[in-house]
Design an enzyme around this catalytic site. Structure first.
Site, mmCIF file in Angstrom:
data_model
loop_
_atom_site.group_PDB
_atom_site.id
_atom_site.type_symbol
_atom_site.label_atom_id
_atom_site.label_comp_id
_atom_site.label_asym_id
_atom_site.label_seq_id
_atom_site.Cartn_x
_atom_site.Cartn_y
_atom_site.Cartn_z
ATOM 1 N N ASP A 57 4.234 32.775 -28.949
ATOM 2 C CA ASP A 57 3.292 33.897 -28.903
ATOM 3 C C ASP A 57 2.855 34.150 -27.459
ATOM 4 O O ASP A 57 2.326 33.266 -26.790
ATOM 5 C CB ASP A 57 2.067 33.542 -29.764
ATOM 6 C CG ASP A 57 1.041 34.669 -29.780
ATOM 7 O OD1 ASP A 57 1.119 35.504 -30.692
ATOM 8 O OD2 ASP A 57 0.173 34.707 -28.885
ATOM 9 N N TYR A 62 -1.324 37.848 -20.783
ATOM 10 C CA TYR A 62 -1.261 36.419 -20.468
ATOM 11 C C TYR A 62 -0.474 36.085 -19.205
ATOM 12 O O TYR A 62 -0.583 34.976 -18.687
ATOM 13 C CB TYR A 62 -0.644 35.622 -21.632
ATOM 14 C CG TYR A 62 -1.311 35.771 -22.963
ATOM 15 C CD1 TYR A 62 -2.609 36.270 -23.086
ATOM 16 C CD2 TYR A 62 -0.639 35.410 -24.132
ATOM 17 C CE1 TYR A 62 -3.205 36.412 -24.335
ATOM 18 C CE2 TYR A 62 -1.231 35.545 -25.380
ATOM 19 C CZ TYR A 62 -2.508 36.047 -25.475
ATOM 20 O OH TYR A 62 -3.086 36.185 -26.715
ATOM 21 N N LYS A 92 2.105 41.376 -27.230
ATOM 22 C CA LYS A 92 0.987 42.248 -27.617
ATOM 23 C C LYS A 92 0.740 43.349 -26.591
ATOM 24 O O LYS A 92 0.954 43.161 -25.390
ATOM 25 C CB LYS A 92 -0.299 41.415 -27.772
ATOM 26 C CG LYS A 92 -0.151 40.219 -28.692
ATOM 27 C CD LYS A 92 -1.456 39.452 -28.842
ATOM 28 C CE LYS A 92 -1.216 38.094 -29.467
ATOM 29 N NZ LYS A 92 -0.706 37.116 -28.506
ATOM 30 N N HIS A 125 -3.304 44.493 -29.396
ATOM 31 C CA HIS A 125 -4.090 43.295 -29.058
ATOM 32 C C HIS A 125 -5.557 43.404 -29.493
ATOM 33 O O HIS A 125 -6.142 42.437 -29.971
ATOM 34 C CB HIS A 125 -3.996 43.048 -27.543
ATOM 35 C CG HIS A 125 -4.151 41.611 -27.162
ATOM 36 N ND1 HIS A 125 -3.569 41.064 -26.043
ATOM 37 C CD2 HIS A 125 -4.827 40.588 -27.744
ATOM 38 C CE1 HIS A 125 -3.892 39.785 -25.963
ATOM 39 N NE2 HIS A 125 -4.650 39.473 -26.979
#
Length: 327
Positions: A57, A62, A92, A125
């Site tokens: 994930d 990120y 996302k 998200h």
């Protein structure tokens, strides 16, 4: 190193009842890592693949899409897996790209970073947008905008239609926001990824998602301790400590096993090889009815209220509005 076979759940809202592994490795860290120094992340991904993880994930926010892509390439060249098709990769859409005309470019950029031809799952998200294109967290509250649920979801459906992702879904959506999305969606979301653990069990949301055929993926399964959005409430819970001791298991294993028994999927983050291995050792034992009852009785409190997205001039003026009372 012994490899564990991780069970899958069918994604009913996806073609051919596509399966999602019930346990995945999360790659979110805070502060957000500098792209040049991701050796720890890559080692964790390779260790996870060796012990049986097949679900990974990530997200545009990120800054780990690139290192995940590199690790996947390395895994194939080392012969640990035969092809990318053996993996389930989730990414996302960050709110700055949550505008109908920016969704397609955003997924294409994620695929470029990952060096992949398709995602297995692409999620909205958060149920909001941002005025400017900035992958920062916390966000600039002056830039918060309401989400165009219909327009953005149509663009997500287009991503699926074009084969850029096998499944589409959402993250951090309350019951009310799921209903708003379903009112105009041609394809229902396959997944809703939300905070869930024994301290925040999401009973109401789980019941709704079950009736709609939407799979829940739990993030912060151990409470997200050590992060700005987490708390130590899970790891310091006396009930969970008691069960772990009686079982001869770690507290983390008890949490992950409990989530598995609730029929949800989980993403858990660790950079420690031993913990990565421990976290997958949850499928050959079970919690007793008495232990499940003890966990049911734990007082409930949402860990991450998401004050970062609350602003007087924004779409949500209080946590109650963002979560529609589910706090």
């Amino acid at each position: 190193m012994e490899r564990t076979s991780i069970p899958e759940l069918s994604l009913l809202a996806s073609p051919n009842s596509y399966g999602i592994p019930v346990l995945g490795l999360g790659t979110a860290t805070y502060p957000i890592p500098v792209c040049s120094d991701l050796s720890r992340e890559k080692e964790a991904i390779l260790s996870a693949i060796k012990v049986g993880y097949r679900h990974f994930d990530t997200a545009a926010l990120y800054q780990t899409e690139q290192v995940l892509g590199e690790a996947i390439g390395e895994t194939i060249s080392l012969g640990l897996i035969k092809s990318r098709d053996e993996l389930f990769v989730t990414s996302k859409l960050w709110p700055c790209d949550a505008h109908p005309h920016l969704v397609l470019p955003a997924i294409q950029n994620s695929l470029k970073n990952l060096r992949l031809e398709y995602l297995d799952l692409y999620l909205i998200h958060w149920p909001l947008s941002l005025k400017t294109r900035s992958y920062d967290f916390p966000v600039n509250k002056e830039h918060l905008l309401p989400l165009d649920f219909k327009g953005v979801w149509e663009a997500m459906e287009e991503c699926q239609k074009q084969g850029l992702t096998k499944s589409i879904g959402v993250s951090n959506f309350s019951c009310k926001k799921i209903e708003t999305l379903l009112a105009t969606a041609k394809t229902p979301p396959a997944v809703n990824q939300v905070e869930m653990n024994p301290i925040w069990q999401q009973q109401k949301l789980r019941e709704l998602c079950k009736t709609k055929g939407i799979v829940i993926t739990a993030y912060s399964p151990l409470g997200g301790h050590g992060t700005p959005w987490g708390s130590n409430a899970v790891m310091e819970c006396e009930v969970l400590k008691q069960i772990a001791e009686a079982k001869g298991k770690t507290l983390a294993q008890v949490c992950l096993r409990w989530l598995y028994e609730q029929g949800v999927t989980v993403v858990v983050k660790s950079f420690n090889k031993e913990r990565i291995k421990e976290n997958v050792e949850i499928f050959d034992w079970e919690l007793s009815p008495e232990e499940l009852e003890m966990i049911d009785q734990i007082p409930q409190k949402r860990g991450f209220a998401a004050f970062e997205f609350i602003a007087e001039q924004g779409p949500y003026k209080s946590p109650e509005e963002l979560w529609d009372g589910e706090i």
